[in-house]
Design a protein around this motif. Structure first.
Motif, mmCIF file in Angstrom:
data_model
loop_
_atom_site.group_PDB
_atom_site.id
_atom_site.type_symbol
_atom_site.label_atom_id
_atom_site.label_comp_id
_atom_site.label_asym_id
_atom_site.label_seq_id
_atom_site.Cartn_x
_atom_site.Cartn_y
_atom_site.Cartn_z
ATOM 1 N N TYR A 1 33.010 39.523 47.026
ATOM 2 C CA TYR A 1 32.118 40.577 46.530
ATOM 3 C C TYR A 1 30.662 40.463 46.987
ATOM 4 O O TYR A 1 29.822 40.016 46.228
ATOM 5 C CB TYR A 1 32.178 40.629 44.992
ATOM 6 C CG TYR A 1 33.576 40.873 44.472
ATOM 7 C CD1 TYR A 1 34.048 42.161 44.265
ATOM 8 C CD2 TYR A 1 34.438 39.802 44.220
ATOM 9 C CE1 TYR A 1 35.326 42.378 43.808
ATOM 10 C CE2 TYR A 1 35.730 40.013 43.771
ATOM 11 C CZ TYR A 1 36.170 41.308 43.567
ATOM 12 O OH TYR A 1 37.435 41.522 43.124
ATOM 13 N N PHE B 1 36.092 47.287 47.151
ATOM 14 C CA PHE B 1 36.814 47.259 45.868
ATOM 15 C C PHE B 1 36.776 48.645 45.197
ATOM 16 O O PHE B 1 37.770 49.071 44.596
ATOM 17 C CB PHE B 1 36.276 46.163 44.949
ATOM 18 C CG PHE B 1 37.069 46.052 43.672
ATOM 19 C CD1 PHE B 1 38.461 45.954 43.702
ATOM 20 C CD2 PHE B 1 36.442 46.094 42.437
ATOM 21 C CE1 PHE B 1 39.219 45.886 42.532
ATOM 22 C CE2 PHE B 1 37.190 46.026 41.260
ATOM 23 C CZ PHE B 1 38.572 45.926 41.306
ATOM 24 N N ILE C 1 39.424 50.508 46.872
ATOM 25 C CA ILE C 1 40.751 50.074 46.396
ATOM 26 C C ILE C 1 41.080 50.775 45.084
ATOM 27 O O ILE C 1 42.184 51.298 44.887
ATOM 28 C CB ILE C 1 40.777 48.532 46.215
ATOM 29 C CG1 ILE C 1 40.827 47.847 47.586
ATOM 30 C CG2 ILE C 1 41.958 48.088 45.343
ATOM 31 C CD1 ILE C 1 40.716 46.329 47.544
ATOM 32 N N TYR D 1 46.933 51.607 44.095
ATOM 33 C CA TYR D 1 46.334 50.663 43.142
ATOM 34 C C TYR D 1 46.366 51.307 41.752
ATOM 35 O O TYR D 1 45.389 51.868 41.268
ATOM 36 C CB TYR D 1 44.905 50.298 43.566
ATOM 37 C CG TYR D 1 44.367 49.087 42.838
ATOM 38 C CD1 TYR D 1 44.842 47.813 43.118
ATOM 39 C CD2 TYR D 1 43.399 49.219 41.851
ATOM 40 C CE1 TYR D 1 44.369 46.702 42.435
ATOM 41 C CE2 TYR D 1 42.915 48.111 41.173
ATOM 42 C CZ TYR D 1 43.399 46.863 41.472
ATOM 43 O OH TYR D 1 42.919 45.761 40.787
ATOM 44 N N LEU E 1 46.465 50.189 38.795
ATOM 45 C CA LEU E 1 45.825 49.545 37.627
ATOM 46 C C LEU E 1 44.722 50.423 37.007
ATOM 47 O O LEU E 1 44.674 50.596 35.781
ATOM 48 C CB LEU E 1 45.196 48.190 38.004
ATOM 49 C CG LEU E 1 46.127 47.029 38.281
ATOM 50 C CD1 LEU E 1 46.683 47.091 39.702
ATOM 51 C CD2 LEU E 1 45.435 45.689 38.069
ATOM 52 N N GLY F 1 40.045 46.052 33.391
ATOM 53 C CA GLY F 1 40.387 45.933 34.809
ATOM 54 C C GLY F 1 41.355 44.816 35.150
ATOM 55 O O GLY F 1 41.589 44.558 36.317
ATOM 56 N N SER F 2 41.906 44.120 34.143
ATOM 57 C CA SER F 2 42.768 42.953 34.388
ATOM 58 C C SER F 2 42.055 41.918 35.259
ATOM 59 O O SER F 2 42.683 41.229 36.061
ATOM 60 C CB SER F 2 44.124 43.343 35.011
ATOM 61 O OG SER F 2 45.083 42.300 34.798
ATOM 62 N N ASN F 3 40.745 41.817 35.066
ATOM 63 C CA ASN F 3 39.988 40.812 35.822
ATOM 64 C C ASN F 3 40.439 39.397 35.489
ATOM 65 O O ASN F 3 40.308 38.488 36.310
ATOM 66 C CB ASN F 3 38.488 40.942 35.540
ATOM 67 C CG ASN F 3 37.902 42.164 36.214
ATOM 68 O OD1 ASN F 3 38.351 42.561 37.290
ATOM 69 N ND2 ASN F 3 36.934 42.788 35.589
ATOM 70 N N ASN G 1 42.629 37.302 37.938
ATOM 71 C CA ASN G 1 42.151 36.531 39.089
ATOM 72 C C ASN G 1 41.967 35.056 38.742
ATOM 73 O O ASN G 1 41.478 34.271 39.572
ATOM 74 C CB ASN G 1 40.864 37.130 39.671
ATOM 75 C CG ASN G 1 41.068 38.535 40.237
ATOM 76 O OD1 ASN G 1 40.297 39.429 39.996
ATOM 77 N ND2 ASN G 1 42.162 38.734 40.981
ATOM 78 N N TYR H 1 48.790 45.847 46.635
ATOM 79 C CA TYR H 1 47.965 44.807 47.269
ATOM 80 C C TYR H 1 48.183 44.752 48.785
ATOM 81 O O TYR H 1 47.776 43.789 49.428
ATOM 82 C CB TYR H 1 48.257 43.441 46.623
ATOM 83 C CG TYR H 1 47.752 43.401 45.195
ATOM 84 C CD1 TYR H 1 46.433 43.035 44.925
ATOM 85 C CD2 TYR H 1 48.566 43.786 44.135
ATOM 86 C CE1 TYR H 1 45.948 43.040 43.635
ATOM 87 C CE2 TYR H 1 48.088 43.803 42.830
ATOM 88 C CZ TYR H 1 46.781 43.429 42.585
ATOM 89 O OH TYR H 1 46.289 43.440 41.304
ATOM 90 N N THR I 1 42.899 46.897 51.529
ATOM 91 C CA THR I 1 43.010 45.561 50.916
ATOM 92 C C THR I 1 42.898 44.472 51.982
ATOM 93 O O THR I 1 42.305 43.414 51.739
ATOM 94 C CB THR I 1 44.340 45.435 50.140
ATOM 95 O OG1 THR I 1 44.497 46.603 49.328
ATOM 96 C CG2 THR I 1 44.349 44.204 49.259
ATOM 97 N N PHE J 1 39.326 44.051 52.610
ATOM 98 C CA PHE J 1 38.727 43.370 51.440
ATOM 99 C C PHE J 1 38.979 41.860 51.544
ATOM 100 O O PHE J 1 38.057 41.054 51.404
ATOM 101 C CB PHE J 1 39.396 43.965 50.200
ATOM 102 C CG PHE J 1 38.891 43.481 48.866
ATOM 103 C CD1 PHE J 1 37.555 43.625 48.507
ATOM 104 C CD2 PHE J 1 39.774 42.930 47.939
ATOM 105 C CE1 PHE J 1 37.110 43.214 47.256
ATOM 106 C CE2 PHE J 1 39.337 42.527 46.688
ATOM 107 C CZ PHE J 1 38.002 42.672 46.353
ATOM 108 N N GLU K 1 43.457 34.727 46.942
ATOM 109 C CA GLU K 1 43.375 35.400 45.640
ATOM 110 C C GLU K 1 44.683 35.312 44.874
ATOM 111 O O GLU K 1 45.763 35.355 45.474
ATOM 112 C CB GLU K 1 43.021 36.892 45.832
ATOM 113 C CG GLU K 1 42.706 37.613 44.521
ATOM 114 C CD GLU K 1 42.322 39.076 44.716
ATOM 115 O OE1 GLU K 1 43.036 39.802 45.426
ATOM 116 O OE2 GLU K 1 41.291 39.489 44.148
ATOM 117 N N SER L 1 46.450 37.439 41.658
ATOM 118 C CA SER L 1 46.338 38.600 40.760
ATOM 119 C C SER L 1 47.550 38.506 39.824
ATOM 120 O O SER L 1 48.637 39.001 40.140
ATOM 121 C CB SER L 1 46.355 39.906 41.551
ATOM 122 O OG SER L 1 45.250 39.955 42.437
#
Ligand code: AVI
Length: 321
Positions: free
Chosen positions: A34, A42, A45, A51, A53, A161-163, A166, A206, A213, A216, A282, A284
């Motif tokens: 980021y 992002f 995405i 995506y 989510l 965001g289901s952060n 990560n 993804y 992606t 990213f 990463e 997820s």
């Protein structure tokens, strides 16, 4: 400056890049995706059809606004504190409802970027002039601790965001425990967790055909090139996504297409890659109710209830301490 064995580093980025690229197997943390370009990728995405989510969470907040807001209610009002507020698109659904109902609350978005907070505040002042917005610049726990010290009214902490996905489970428990430590009485945590589903749906999210992606994921190599004076030939790496339906972990890799050597000047580090060697970049994580309940229990939290979309792709859970 940080010193690790005999090497001195000027930043955490330098230290972690060095650590991850001398390790076997190699890894780099997704938090380094980021920068300005990574933030934009992002955003792109989140707008992709694959995506799911973002749409699912928007849908949950849109469909269940009243039921969610009713859970938050408190006679003396509450502080709605959001960790990593972004553009606030999803949160605005809640803010609109609460404002229309004349609920007594303040909105406190926390973000490391003052610029992101200023933009959010400007749009909120226009759209919801009645909502009291108190932006908080800093890291999540720094600000949460400060708020808990001076403010005794009910806190609703949002983390969308289901952060959390990560983080490895152990890191997620650590994170949730720190959140629990600033919660008291009837404070609540409202959090998004992406759920296990058809593995192909996850892989498509993804590994989009347009390659957003991929860009990213590869942005981490561009950052190392630009910020640490390295000579990665980014085209010599593949973006590779795997999903393990047993553990629920989606993992992103960069795979070296050939044997190659990279030099990182700022670290005075030569990195050798064998053909088809990987860098893990990463995780997820995808969840089930049982796993979320286990994480909560390990962190001293209790699941109060959850809300989901029609496909049960995604869930927002409410916890208390
Ligand atoms: C921010 N985070 C929750 C995203 C995810 O789904 O893991 C980041 C992302 N990585 C690839 N696509 C989106």
């Amino acid at each position: 400056m940080t010193n690790s064995n005999t090497k001195t580093f000027n930043s955490t980025f330098e230290k972690e890049v060095n650590e991850g690229l001398v390790a076997f197997p190699k890894y780099l943390s997704s938090k380094w995706f980021y920068d300005k370009k990574g933030d934009k990728l992002f955003q792109d995405i989140m707008a992709m059809p694959e995506y799911y989510l973002t749409d699912c969470e928007y849908n949950i907040l849109d469909t269940h606004t009243a039921a969610i807001a009713n859970q938050f209610n408190s006679p003396e009002g509450f502080d709605l504190i959001e960790l990593g507020a972004g553009d606030g698109k999803k949160t605005k659904l809640l803010l609109k409802y609460l404002s229309d109902q004349n609920v007594n609350f303040d909105y406190l978005p926390i973000d490391i970027s003052q610029n992101a907070l200023d933009q959010l505040e400007e749009s909120l002042t226009k759209e919801f002039p009645k909502v009291s917005v108190k932006t908080q610049q800093g890291t999540y726990f720094e600000v949460l601790e400060k708020i808990s010290e001076y403010n005794k009214r009910k806190k609703i902490i949002l983390f969308l965001g289901s952060n959390i996905g990560n983080l490895l489970h152990e890191q997620a428990i650590n994170f949730l425990t720190k959140v629990k430590d600033v919660m008291s009485g009837d404070d609540m945590l409202f959090m998004g967790f992406d759920q296990k589903k058809h593995p192909q749906t996850i892989l498509d999210a993804y590994n989009d055909k347009a390659g957003i992606t991929e860009a990213f994921n590869k942005n981490i190599l561009h950052r190392i090139n630009n910020e640490l004076e390295a000579n990665f030939n980014v085209d010599n790496f593949l973006h590779w996504e795997v999903y393990d339906p047993e553990s629920g972990s989606a993992k992103s890799y960069l795979v070296s297409k050939e044997a190659q050597t990279v030099y990182i000047k700022a670290l005075d580090l030569t990195v050798n890659f064998n053909a088809w060697e990987s860098i893990h970049t990463e995780i997820s994580q995808k969840y089930t109710d049982a796993v979320v309940e286990w994480l909560a229990e390990e962190s001293g939290l209790k699941v109060v209830t959850n809300f989901t979309d029609e496909n049960k792709y995604y869930k927002n859970y409410i916890f208390n301490a």
